[in-house]
Design a protein around this motif. Structure first.
Motif, short mmCIF file in Angstrom:
data_model
loop_
_atom_site.label_atom_id
_atom_site.label_comp_id
_atom_site.label_asym_id
_atom_site.label_seq_id
_atom_site.Cartn_x
_atom_site.Cartn_y
_atom_site.Cartn_z
N GLU A 100 0.83 -1.20 0.00
CA GLU A 100 0.00 0.00 0.00
C GLU A 100 0.87 1.26 0.00
OE1 GLU A 100 -0.63 -2.66 1.73
OE2 GLU A 100 -2.67 -3.22 1.15
N TRP A 101 1.99 1.20 0.72
CA TRP A 101 2.92 2.33 0.72
C TRP A 101 3.44 2.61 -0.68
CZ3 TRP A 101 6.77 2.13 5.44
CH2 TRP A 101 6.20 2.83 6.50
N LYS A 102 3.84 1.55 -1.37
CA LYS A 102 4.38 1.70 -2.72
C LYS A 102 3.33 2.28 -3.65
CE LYS A 102 6.46 -0.86 -6.55
NZ LYS A 102 6.88 -2.19 -7.06
N ASP A 103 2.12 1.76 -3.55
CA ASP A 103 1.03 2.26 -4.40
C ASP A 103 0.71 3.71 -4.07
OD1 ASP A 103 -1.17 1.50 -6.39
OD2 ASP A 103 -2.35 2.32 -4.73
N ALA A 104 0.71 4.03 -2.78
CA ALA A 104 0.42 5.40 -2.35
C ALA A 104 1.49 6.36 -2.85
CB ALA A 104 0.33 5.46 -0.82
N LEU A 105 2.76 5.94 -2.83
CA LEU A 105 3.84 6.79 -3.30
C LEU A 105 3.72 7.06 -4.80
CD1 LEU A 105 6.43 8.35 -2.87
CD2 LEU A 105 7.72 6.21 -3.08
N GLU A 106 3.37 6.04 -5.57
CA GLU A 106 3.20 6.22 -7.01
C GLU A 106 2.07 7.20 -7.31
OE1 GLU A 106 2.57 2.36 -8.63
OE2 GLU A 106 4.68 1.74 -8.47
N LEU A 107 0.97 7.05 -6.60
CA LEU A 107 -0.16 7.96 -6.77
C LEU A 107 0.21 9.37 -6.34
CD1 LEU A 107 -3.19 8.10 -7.55
CD2 LEU A 107 -3.72 7.68 -5.15
N PHE A 108 0.93 9.47 -5.26
CA PHE A 108 1.41 10.75 -4.72
C PHE A 108 2.29 11.47 -5.75
CE2 PHE A 108 4.65 12.85 -1.84
CZ PHE A 108 3.83 13.89 -1.44
N MET A 109 3.24 10.76 -6.34
CA MET A 109 4.13 11.35 -7.34
C MET A 109 3.33 11.83 -8.55
SD MET A 109 7.32 11.23 -6.19
CE MET A 109 8.36 11.29 -7.65
N SER A 110 2.35 11.05 -8.95
CA SER A 110 1.50 11.42 -10.08
C SER A 110 0.70 12.69 -9.77
CB SER A 110 0.54 10.27 -10.40
OG SER A 110 -0.31 10.58 -11.47
N ALA A 111 0.18 12.79 -8.55
CA ALA A 111 -0.59 13.97 -8.14
C ALA A 111 0.30 15.21 -8.09
CB ALA A 111 -1.24 13.73 -6.78
N GLN A 139 -8.97 10.56 -12.81
CA GLN A 139 -8.65 9.26 -13.39
C GLN A 139 -7.29 9.28 -14.07
OE1 GLN A 139 -10.56 5.98 -13.48
NE2 GLN A 139 -8.35 5.78 -13.71
N SER A 140 -6.93 10.41 -14.66
CA SER A 140 -5.60 10.53 -15.27
C SER A 140 -4.51 10.43 -14.22
CB SER A 140 -5.49 11.86 -16.02
OG SER A 140 -4.24 11.99 -16.66
N ILE A 141 -4.73 11.03 -13.07
CA ILE A 141 -3.77 10.93 -11.97
C ILE A 141 -3.72 9.49 -11.45
CG2 ILE A 141 -3.32 11.63 -9.57
CD1 ILE A 141 -4.54 14.36 -10.31
N ALA A 142 -4.87 8.87 -11.33
CA ALA A 142 -4.93 7.50 -10.81
C ALA A 142 -4.34 6.48 -11.78
CB ALA A 142 -6.38 7.14 -10.50
N ALA A 143 -4.27 6.85 -13.07
CA ALA A 143 -3.66 5.99 -14.10
C ALA A 143 -4.38 4.64 -14.19
CB ALA A 143 -2.17 5.84 -13.83
N LYS A 144 -3.67 3.56 -13.92
CA LYS A 144 -4.23 2.21 -14.07
C LYS A 144 -5.30 1.89 -13.03
CE LYS A 144 -0.57 0.25 -11.19
NZ LYS A 144 0.58 -0.68 -11.12
N ARG A 145 -5.36 2.66 -11.97
CA ARG A 145 -6.34 2.39 -10.91
C ARG A 145 -7.71 2.89 -11.34
NH1 ARG A 145 -1.90 4.84 -9.67
NH2 ARG A 145 -0.36 3.94 -8.26
N LYS A 146 -8.70 2.08 -11.14
CA LYS A 146 -10.07 2.47 -11.49
C LYS A 146 -10.68 3.23 -10.33
CE LYS A 146 -13.90 2.56 -13.87
NZ LYS A 146 -13.98 3.41 -15.07
N ILE A 147 -11.28 4.39 -10.63
CA ILE A 147 -11.88 5.21 -9.57
C ILE A 147 -13.38 5.34 -9.77
CG2 ILE A 147 -9.75 6.52 -9.25
CD1 ILE A 147 -11.23 8.86 -10.70
#
Length: 257
Positions: free
Chosen positions: A193-204, A226-234
């Motif tokens: 979850e940390w890794k995923d959160a960091l990737e999302l954080f960097m994108s934001a 959704q562009s920030i979330a990338a592959k993650r579905k929101i």
């Protein structure tokens, strides 16, 4: 007299043709008018060559992006890794780069109200909150009030611990996991979850630095997030008690997949 009439008729026809031509141009211009969707930014993965080339271009000439580390993300195991990634990609403000980091509670002397002073003393182009603690929305609301209800910069909030309505009121958008009640980000057992959160954080952070306007609460907001979330579905957050769908609060669906 006949020649004059023909000249008048010809001139009238020419004027009508020109009027129709310019009217058509105006209609085309209206049709082609840009909307927010024309500015939706595609964030590339961190390892792509495009981002490597862009790295040296980040400066704080147009303002800094304040990144806030709150609950679950303010321990050294996470902040050291995150700051290292931020420095490599964007540079730190103290060295002429883009990023102004704020770690709660140390950088605020234990008072969340100090966040207002930090934001007002710096030229800020965007704020990204990660794990915003209780009452984070209060200093943001005061700045918003000073600016007649419109914050002078975008505020993106990821996984806040603050009051939900307060966050929705003061931030352009809020992102959370679909099921996060059992997630304790400060626990070493949730490194994924940390890794995923960091990737999302960097994108934001990158989105906040590139966006040329303040995100409005309109139908296009979903596509920006959704562009920030990338592959993650929101999806938009729906209050379980009232059934009301939020306009700017989103959840990440099936984040573990």
């Amino acid at each position: 007299m006949k020649l004059k009439k023909k000249t008048v008729y010809a001139g009238t026809i020419l004027l009508l043709a020109l009027a129709l031509f310019f009217t058509g141009c105006k209609e085309k211009t209206r049709t082609a008018a840009k909307t927010n969707s024309d500015y939706i930014i595609e964030i590339q993965p961190r390892e792509t060559s495009q981002n490597v080339q862009r790295k040296s271009l980040w400066t704080n000439e147009e303002g800094v992006v304040c990144v806030f580390f709150g609950y679950g993300f303010n321990i050294p195991e996470f902040t050291e890794n995150a700051l290292n990634s931020l420095e490599k990609k964007f540079g730190l403000a103290e060295n002429g780069g883009l990023i102004l980091p704020v770690i709660f509670p140390d950088d605020l002397h234990g008072r969340i109200s100090t966040l207002r002073d930090i934001l007002e003393k710096n030229r800020v182009r965007g704020v990204v909150l990660l794990g915003a603690p209780e009452n984070t929305h209060i200093p943001l609301a005061k700045i918003k009030e000073d600016w007649n209800g419109n914050l002078p910069f975008n505020v993106f909030s990821l996984f806040p611990q603050d009051d939900v309505l307060g966050q929705e009121f003061t931030c352009n958008f809020v992102i959370d996991y679909e099921f996060n009640e059992g997630i304790q980000f400060g626990d070493a057992s949730v490194q994924g979850e940390w890794k995923d959160a960091l990737e999302l954080f960097m994108s934001a952070v990158e989105y906040a630095s590139l966006l040329p306007f303040s995100l409005p609460l309109d139908s296009e907001l979903y596509f920006h997030v959704q562009s920030i979330a990338a592959k993650r579905k929101i999806a938009r957050y729906v209050d379980s008690e009232t059934g009301i769908q939020s306009r700017n609060h989103f959840i990440i669906l099936n984040s573990a997949e």
